[in-house]
Scaffold this active site. Structure first.
Site, PDB file in Angstrom:
ATOM      1  N   SER A  74       0.803  -1.396  -0.538  1.00  0.00           N
ATOM      2  CA  SER A  74      -0.270  -0.002   0.292  1.00  0.00           C
ATOM      3  C   SER A  74       1.003   0.970  -0.416  1.00  0.00           C
ATOM      4  O   SER A  74       1.863   0.822   0.322  1.00  0.00           O
ATOM      5  CB  SER A  74      -0.739   0.484   0.843  1.00  0.00           C
ATOM      6  N   LYS A  75       0.414   2.516   0.033  1.00  0.00           N
ATOM      7  CA  LYS A  75       1.252   3.886  -0.165  1.00  0.00           C
ATOM      8  C   LYS A  75       2.142   4.108   1.171  1.00  0.00           C
ATOM      9  O   LYS A  75       3.083   4.869   0.928  1.00  0.00           O
ATOM     10  CB  LYS A  75       0.131   4.272   0.058  1.00  0.00           C
ATOM     11  N   ARG A  76       1.717   2.986   2.392  1.00  0.00           N
ATOM     12  CA  ARG A  76       2.910   3.643   2.861  1.00  0.00           C
ATOM     13  C   ARG A  76       4.048   3.025   3.298  1.00  0.00           C
ATOM     14  O   ARG A  76       5.003   2.386   3.249  1.00  0.00           O
ATOM     15  CB  ARG A  76       2.222   3.553   4.277  1.00  0.00           C
ATOM     16  N   HIS A  77       4.276   1.915   1.352  1.00  0.00           N
ATOM     17  CA  HIS A  77       5.009   0.721   1.448  1.00  0.00           C
ATOM     18  C   HIS A  77       5.499   2.697   0.503  1.00  0.00           C
ATOM     19  O   HIS A  77       7.113   1.691   0.043  1.00  0.00           O
ATOM     20  CB  HIS A  77       4.659  -0.212   0.911  1.00  0.00           C
ATOM     21  N   GLY A  78       5.363   2.943   0.380  1.00  0.00           N
ATOM     22  CA  GLY A  78       5.553   3.901  -0.744  1.00  0.00           C
ATOM     23  C   GLY A  78       5.327   3.744  -1.872  1.00  0.00           C
ATOM     24  O   GLY A  78       4.469   4.329  -2.184  1.00  0.00           O
TER      25      GLY A  78
END
Ligand code: GLU
Length: 496
Positions: A267-271
């Site tokens: 998801s977004k929090r992985h980049g």
């Protein structure tokens, strides 16, 4: 009439082209994500060179629909080389390939389902459904529609309609089990009693995904559906629909989740998530395709570098993997380096153009030669070549570093004639000159070599780190390089 000339009502066109027909059916709600495009890649490859790859736009969720997404998706697919044989822009025998342009087909299917009792109209208000869910939750029951509207008489339905009540159509989930042999996960069996009566048509006149994609996969002659494992629990509903409509379902291949390095869903929090972001970061489409192929597929050998046409030859359902795949960006970087080095200098130069706006085509090729062995991503290049496009004018202190002014000036003056010569000879002659300067001082020789080379580097680039000096001179040209050295020398002499 909706549909191409060969699609009449709900009958599949006879003799659709392609031995296998696979589709990518994104919902245009935002940007095309790497996890999502992996299923496009798999569908493209598994269609095999003899089959057809179809793009269908699933835009029936009008609340989440984002019109700009469609062109963004098409651009991303095209950039990756995943060109579609049928779909928007190219057309095909099952046109239109945009669901919002096919509404009468879904309405016809819904009517047919209601007529046979496989589905029923429901007039329950949002409030009632919420209360129902709240009560079920409070009693620890699964939240599920209670079939309040299943048994309405014809007269009661008409009364609801006359009162202007919004109406949806629900699938009547039959008792029993649904099972299929998943092409990735093997035999799957679900108890239908666990399933909600799925809404098929919404009150806005649009179908839900569940109805629309079944109708379309059937009408478009789709032979295999490759999709994310999130859809697995919905598949029994789809099988019930195929059965109720008297259609043969396609094969299903549910591909595993893509996880981040922490083993949570990517998801977004992985980049970065969007294909477009990967392009902007300087990944080559070849590398991204190669990398994504391994998120759920393996060739069963040690080979690791594949281009798209090889993947299309090699990929098979048998070698799809059921365990979750981890998105490892270091591996992507590695493959990107491999693919960068596989390009010719001219091809790399062309790829660099979008990272170096305003740089002339003649300059791009020396830049490509200079960076090809050193970079993993194209977005490293602007920083590496910045010196060539901005004027450098380091002052005496910065130039000299730890050397004495006279010494630095003396060294530099001897280098000036070297850059005027053949650039291929620059490094050997420069080394000879360095040797003259370090003779007799073995102790500190290494540090001195570094300091001497640094003066030249700063004079030419005003950077502490730069590509090799011969590549720097190659890019600047001997005239500009000579000018920079002479100016640096003046600075040293003036400042000393
Ligand atoms: N529109 C669905 C999605 O974007 C497609 C799922 C499928 O491939 O059936 O997830």
């Amino acid at each position: 009439m909706i549909g191409g000339p060969e699609v009449a009502g709900l009958d599949v066109a006879a003799g659709l082209p392609g031995t296998r027909r696979l589709r990518f059916a994104p919902s245009p709600t935002g940007q095309l994500h790497v996890g999502n495009v992996r299923t496009a890649l798999f569908s493209y490859c598994l269609a095999t060179p003899e089959g057809r790859f179809i793009l269908r736009i699933e835009d029936t969720d009008r609340e989440r629909y984002n019109p700009e997404s469609v062109s963004e998706y098409m651009e991303a697919l095209t950039w990756l080389g995943l060109t579609w044989d049928e779909g928007p822009e190219v057309g095909g025998p099952c046109a239109p390939y945009v669901e919002s342009e096919r509404l009468p087909l879904y309405r016809e299917a819904a009517n047919r389902l209601v007529a046979t009792g496989a589905a029923y109209p429901c007039f329950c208000t949002r409030d009632r459904l919420e209360e129902l869910r709240a009560a079920q939750r409070a009693s620890g029951l699964p939240t599920r529609y209670d079939r309040h509207c299943l048994h309405l008489t014809k007269a009661e339905r008409e009364a609801q309609r006359a009162a202007g009540r919004p109406e949806v159509v629900r699938l009547r989930m039959p008792p029993g089990e649904s099972s299929w042999n998943d092409l990735v996960l093997g035999l799957q069996t679900f108890d239908n009693a666990e399933m909600d009566d799925q809404v098929l048509m919404k009150s806005d006149g649009y179908p839900t995904y569940h109805l629309a994609h079944v109708v379309d996969d059937h009408l478009m002659g789709i032979t295999h559906v490759v999709r994310a494992v999130e859809w697995l629990p919905s598949t029994p509903k789809h099988l019930v629909l195929y059965d109720a409509l008297g259609w043969r379902p396609p094969g299903f291949a549910h591909v595993p989740l893509v996880l981040g390095p922490d083993r949570q869903k990517l998801s977004k929090r992985h980049g970065a998530e969007a294909v477009r972001e990967y392009r902007q970061m300087g990944y080559l489409p070849e590398a991204l395709v190669n990398f994504l192929a391994f998120l759920g597929w393996s060739p069963g050998t040690e080979e690791e570098v594949f281009d798209l046409s090889e993947l299309r030859q090699r990929m098979s359902f048998e070698r799809l993997q059921s365990s979750p795949a981890v998105f490892d960006q270091q591996r992507l970087d590695y493959l990107n380096g491999v693919w960068i080095r596989r390009l010719s200098a001219a091809a790399l130069a062309a790829r660099l153009a979008e990272f170096l706006p305003g740089v002339s085509p003649e300059q791009l090729e020396p830049i490509a030669r200079m960076v090809q062995e050193r970079i993993r991503r194209l977005d490293e290049v602007p920083q590496l070549v910045r010196f060539a496009f901005s004027d450098t004018d380091p002052d005496a202190d910065r130039l000299r570093g730890q050397l004495g002014t006279a010494e630095a000036a003396d060294f530099l003056s001897g280098v000036i004639p070297l850059v005027a010569g053949d650039v291929a000879e620059l490094m050997p002659t420069l080394r000879l000159r360095v040797a003259e300067f370090t003779n007799g001082q073995p102790e500190s020789a290494r540090a001195r070599v570094r300091q001497l080379m640094r003066v030249v580097r700063i004079a030419l680039t005003d950077q502490e780190v730069s590509p090799p000096l011969d590549a720097v001179v190659d890019l600047l040209g001997s005239d500009r390089a000579g000018k920079r050295l002479r100016r640096a020398l003046e600075r040293l002499q003036a400042g000393g």
